[in-house]
Design a protein around this motif. Structure first.
Motif, short mmCIF file in Angstrom:
data_model
loop_
_atom_site.label_atom_id
_atom_site.label_comp_id
_atom_site.label_asym_id
_atom_site.label_seq_id
_atom_site.Cartn_x
_atom_site.Cartn_y
_atom_site.Cartn_z
N SER A 71 -12.77 -5.55 106.23
CA SER A 71 -12.50 -4.82 107.46
C SER A 71 -11.29 -3.91 107.31
O SER A 71 -11.04 -3.06 108.16
CB SER A 71 -12.25 -5.81 108.61
N TYR A 72 -10.54 -4.11 106.21
CA TYR A 72 -9.39 -3.25 105.93
C TYR A 72 -9.38 -2.95 104.44
O TYR A 72 -9.51 -3.86 103.61
CB TYR A 72 -8.08 -3.95 106.33
N ALA A 73 -9.25 -1.67 104.09
CA ALA A 73 -9.20 -1.26 102.68
C ALA A 73 -8.22 -0.11 102.53
O ALA A 73 -8.21 0.83 103.33
CB ALA A 73 -10.58 -0.85 102.18
N HIS A 74 -7.41 -0.19 101.49
CA HIS A 74 -6.39 0.84 101.29
C HIS A 74 -6.03 0.89 99.81
O HIS A 74 -5.98 -0.13 99.14
CB HIS A 74 -5.15 0.51 102.12
N ALA A 75 -5.79 2.10 99.30
CA ALA A 75 -5.30 2.27 97.93
C ALA A 75 -3.86 2.76 98.00
O ALA A 75 -3.49 3.53 98.88
CB ALA A 75 -6.16 3.27 97.17
N VAL A 76 -3.04 2.29 97.06
CA VAL A 76 -1.60 2.54 97.09
C VAL A 76 -1.17 3.17 95.77
O VAL A 76 -1.65 2.79 94.71
CB VAL A 76 -0.83 1.22 97.33
N GLN A 77 -0.22 4.11 95.85
CA GLN A 77 0.28 4.77 94.65
C GLN A 77 1.79 4.96 94.72
O GLN A 77 2.27 5.91 95.34
CB GLN A 77 -0.39 6.14 94.47
N VAL A 78 2.53 4.06 94.13
CA VAL A 78 3.97 4.24 93.97
C VAL A 78 4.38 3.81 92.56
O VAL A 78 5.36 3.10 92.36
CB VAL A 78 4.80 3.48 95.04
N GLY A 79 3.59 4.26 91.58
CA GLY A 79 3.90 3.99 90.19
C GLY A 79 3.96 2.50 89.88
O GLY A 79 3.18 1.69 90.41
N GLY A 80 4.92 2.13 89.05
CA GLY A 80 5.04 0.74 88.63
C GLY A 80 5.40 -0.22 89.73
O GLY A 80 5.27 -1.43 89.57
N ALA A 81 5.87 0.31 90.86
CA ALA A 81 6.20 -0.55 92.01
C ALA A 81 4.96 -0.87 92.84
O ALA A 81 5.05 -1.64 93.80
CB ALA A 81 7.25 0.14 92.88
N THR A 82 3.81 -0.31 92.48
CA THR A 82 2.61 -0.43 93.31
C THR A 82 2.19 -1.88 93.54
O THR A 82 1.83 -2.26 94.66
CB THR A 82 1.45 0.35 92.68
N GLY A 83 2.20 -2.71 92.50
CA GLY A 83 1.75 -4.09 92.66
C GLY A 83 2.52 -4.85 93.72
O GLY A 83 1.94 -5.50 94.59
N LEU A 84 3.85 -4.76 93.67
CA LEU A 84 4.65 -5.45 94.67
C LEU A 84 4.59 -4.74 96.02
O LEU A 84 4.68 -5.39 97.07
CB LEU A 84 6.11 -5.57 94.21
N ALA A 85 4.44 -3.41 96.01
CA ALA A 85 4.29 -2.68 97.28
C ALA A 85 3.02 -3.11 97.99
O ALA A 85 3.00 -3.28 99.22
CB ALA A 85 4.28 -1.18 97.02
N MET A 86 1.93 -3.32 97.23
CA MET A 86 0.69 -3.79 97.82
C MET A 86 0.85 -5.22 98.35
O MET A 86 0.34 -5.55 99.42
CB MET A 86 -0.45 -3.73 96.80
N THR A 87 1.55 -6.05 97.59
CA THR A 87 1.79 -7.42 98.03
C THR A 87 2.60 -7.43 99.32
O THR A 87 2.33 -8.21 100.24
CB THR A 87 2.51 -8.21 96.93
N MET A 88 3.58 -6.56 99.40
CA MET A 88 4.39 -6.45 100.61
C MET A 88 3.54 -5.98 101.79
O MET A 88 3.65 -6.51 102.90
CB MET A 88 5.55 -5.47 100.37
N LEU A 89 2.68 -4.99 101.55
CA LEU A 89 1.79 -4.51 102.61
C LEU A 89 0.84 -5.62 103.05
O LEU A 89 0.60 -5.82 104.25
CB LEU A 89 1.01 -3.29 102.13
N ALA A 90 0.29 -6.37 102.10
CA ALA A 90 -0.60 -7.48 102.43
C ALA A 90 0.13 -8.52 103.27
O ALA A 90 -0.43 -9.07 104.23
CB ALA A 90 -1.13 -8.12 101.15
#
Length: 378
Positions: A71-90
Motif C-alpha cells: 500500500s506504500y512504495a517509495h524509492a530513495v536516493q541519498v548515496g551511501g546513506a540511502t540504506g539508513l535513510a530508508m530505515t529511518m523513513l520506515a
C-alpha cells in the motif's frame, strides 16, 4: 516506535548471472523469513537505487518482480546513506501507522553487470556538473582531496589510514560472506597501487555484487526484539567545492540530533556500525561521531579499541572495505550485522555486549548523513 524484526544478506563479491532485482529478492526473502512473516504481510516497500538497472520507479518494479502489492512504495536516493535513510523513513512510517511491516531492500550486480569504466563514470556524477565533473575527478579523487586536508589539519599519516583497512580485513576473515579473505598488513596497504593520493587501492572499498534487506515493523514479531530508539539526518552540501569546514560536516549535526531524540549518549553505546567507503571516511566519521578524539581514531585502532573483543567493536563483518560494496546494499550490510550481533546470532564474530548500537551512513562526499541508535529490548 518501531522494531527491526528481520534481516537478510547475501554474500558479496561475484554473482554471475544475477540481476539487481534477483539479488534484492534473495535478500528480501531472507529478511521476511527472519521476521517470521510471509510476503503477503508486507504492506510497505522502500528500495534504494541501482546504477546498473536505473529504473525511475524501482520500488514498484521490484514489488512486481517479487510478487507483492504494497500500500506504500517509495524509492530513495541519498548515496551511501540511502540504506539508513530508508530505515529511518520506515521507522517513521510504521510509527505513524501508515504501514505495519515495511520491507527495506537494496542490491546491485555492480561487479558483473557493469564495466569498470561505466561504474566509475556513474559514481563520478556526484560532482558538480560545471565545476567538478568537467575536470575529470572520480569519487576516490574527491575523497583524496578531503583526506589531504584532514591529514594536514589533524596530523594523520598514510600509515594511520592503513590501520583502518587492516582492521576491516581482519574482521572480514571471520565472515564467510565477505568478498575478501586474504589478510593484509599496513605494509601491504602502503605498497598497493595509488588511486588518488593519499588513497591507495587498499584504502578504497571494492565494487561488488550483493543484496541486503531488513523488515521494520510496528510491533515485534518474535522473541528477539531490537527497537529503533532514535535517528536523525543532516545534509550540509552536495558538492565538495561547497562543503563547510571539516569540523562542521553533517555527521556531527546528525549525531547530536540523534542523541537528543533517543536520549542515548556515546558512552552508552556498546557496538558501532560506521560507513567506511574509504579509510579516510571511517577515520573522519569515528571522530565526528565522538568515538575518538580528533586525530586519535588510528591510535584507538592500534590499541585494539575497535576489535571484536575491544571496548567498541566496529563493523565486525568487515565493512565496505572488505565485506564489499554493492551500492545501497553495501551499508545495509552494516545494519544486518548489527542486528545479528544484538540478537546473539553472529556466531564466531559475536561480541560480548551489543545491547545498544550506533549506526551511521554517509552519502556523496560526506554530503548526506544518517545517525541511528538501536537498543535490544530483550
Amino acid at each position: 516506535m518501531s522494531f527491526v524484526t528481520g534481516v537478510g544478506l547475501t554474500s558479496y563479491g561475484k554473482h554471475e548471472g544475477l540481476s539487481s532485482l534477483d539479488l534484492m529478492s534473495r535478500a528480501a526473502e531472507l529478511a521476511i523469513s527472519d521476521a517470521g512473516l510471509k510476503r503477503s504481510d508486507i504492506d510497505g516497500i522502500l528500495c534504494g537505487y541501482s546504477t546498473v538497472s536505473p529504473h525511475i520507479m524501482l520500488a514498484t518494479v521490484f514489488a512486481e518482480h517479487f510478487g507483492i502489492r504494497p500500500s506504500y512504495a517509495h524509492a530513495v536516493q541519498v548515496g551511501g546513506a540511502t540504506g539508513l535513510a530508508m530505515t529511518m523513513l520506515a521507522h517513521h512510517l510504521v510509527d505513524a501507522g501508515v504501514a505495519k511491516h515495511v520491507l527495506v531492500v537494496g542490491g546491485e550486480n555492480r561487479l558483473t553487470g557493469q564495466s569498470r569504466d561505466a561504474s566509475i563514470q556513474a559514481l563520478a556524477q556526484v560532482g558538480h556538473p560545471d565545476y567538478e565533473v568537467t575536470l575529470g575527478p572520480t569519487i576516490p579523487a574527491y575523497y583524496g582531496l578531503v583526506a589531504t586536508r584532514y591529514m594536514h589539519e589533524y596530523g594523520l599519516t598514510q600509515e594511520d589510514l592503513a590501520e583502518f583497512a587492516v582492521l576491516m580485513r581482519k574482521h572480514a576473515l571471520t565472515h564467510p560472506g565477505a568478498q575478501f579473505h586474504e589478510p593484509i598488513t599496513v605494509t601491504d596497504v602502503m605498497a598497493s597501487k595509488p588511486v588518488a593520493m593519499p588513497l591507495k587501492l587498499l584504502d578504497c572499498c571494492p565494487v561488488s555484487d550483493g543484496g541486503a534487506a531488513c523488515v521494520i515493523s510496528r510491533e515485534p514479531t518474535g522473541e528477539r526484539q531490537v527497537r529503533v530508539r532514535g535517528c536523525a539526518q543532516a545534509h550540509t552540501h552536495q558538492h565538495v567545492t561547497a562543503a563547510p569546514a571539516l569540523s562542521e560536516l553533517g555527521a556531527e549535526i546528525a549525531i547530536a540530533k540523534a542523541k537528543d531524540v533517543s536520549g542515548i549518549a556515546i558512552p552508552d553505546v556498546r557496538y558501532a556500525a560506521v560507513y567506511d567507503s574509504f579509510t579516510i571516511t571511517l577515520a573522519m566519521l569515528l571522530e565526528d561521531l565522538g568515538l575518538a578524539k580528533r586525530g586519535e581514531a588510528a591510535a584507538r585502532v592500534r590499541a585494539g579499541y575497535f576489535n571484536q573483543d575491544g571496548e567498541m567493536p566496529l563493523n565486525t563483518h568487515g565493512g565496505l572495505l572488505s565485506y564489499g560494496h554493492c551500492g545501497v546494499g553495501g551499508a545495509m550490510a552494516h545494519l544486518v550485522e548489527t542486528h545479528l550481533q544484538m540478537t546473539g546470532r553472529a556466531e564466531n564474530r559475536q561480541v560480548r555486549d551489543a545491547s545498544v548500537a550506533l549506526l551511521h551512513g554517509d552519502g556523496g562526499v560526506l554530503s548526506s548523513h544518517v545517525s541511528m541508535f538501536l537498543e535490544r529490548v530483550r
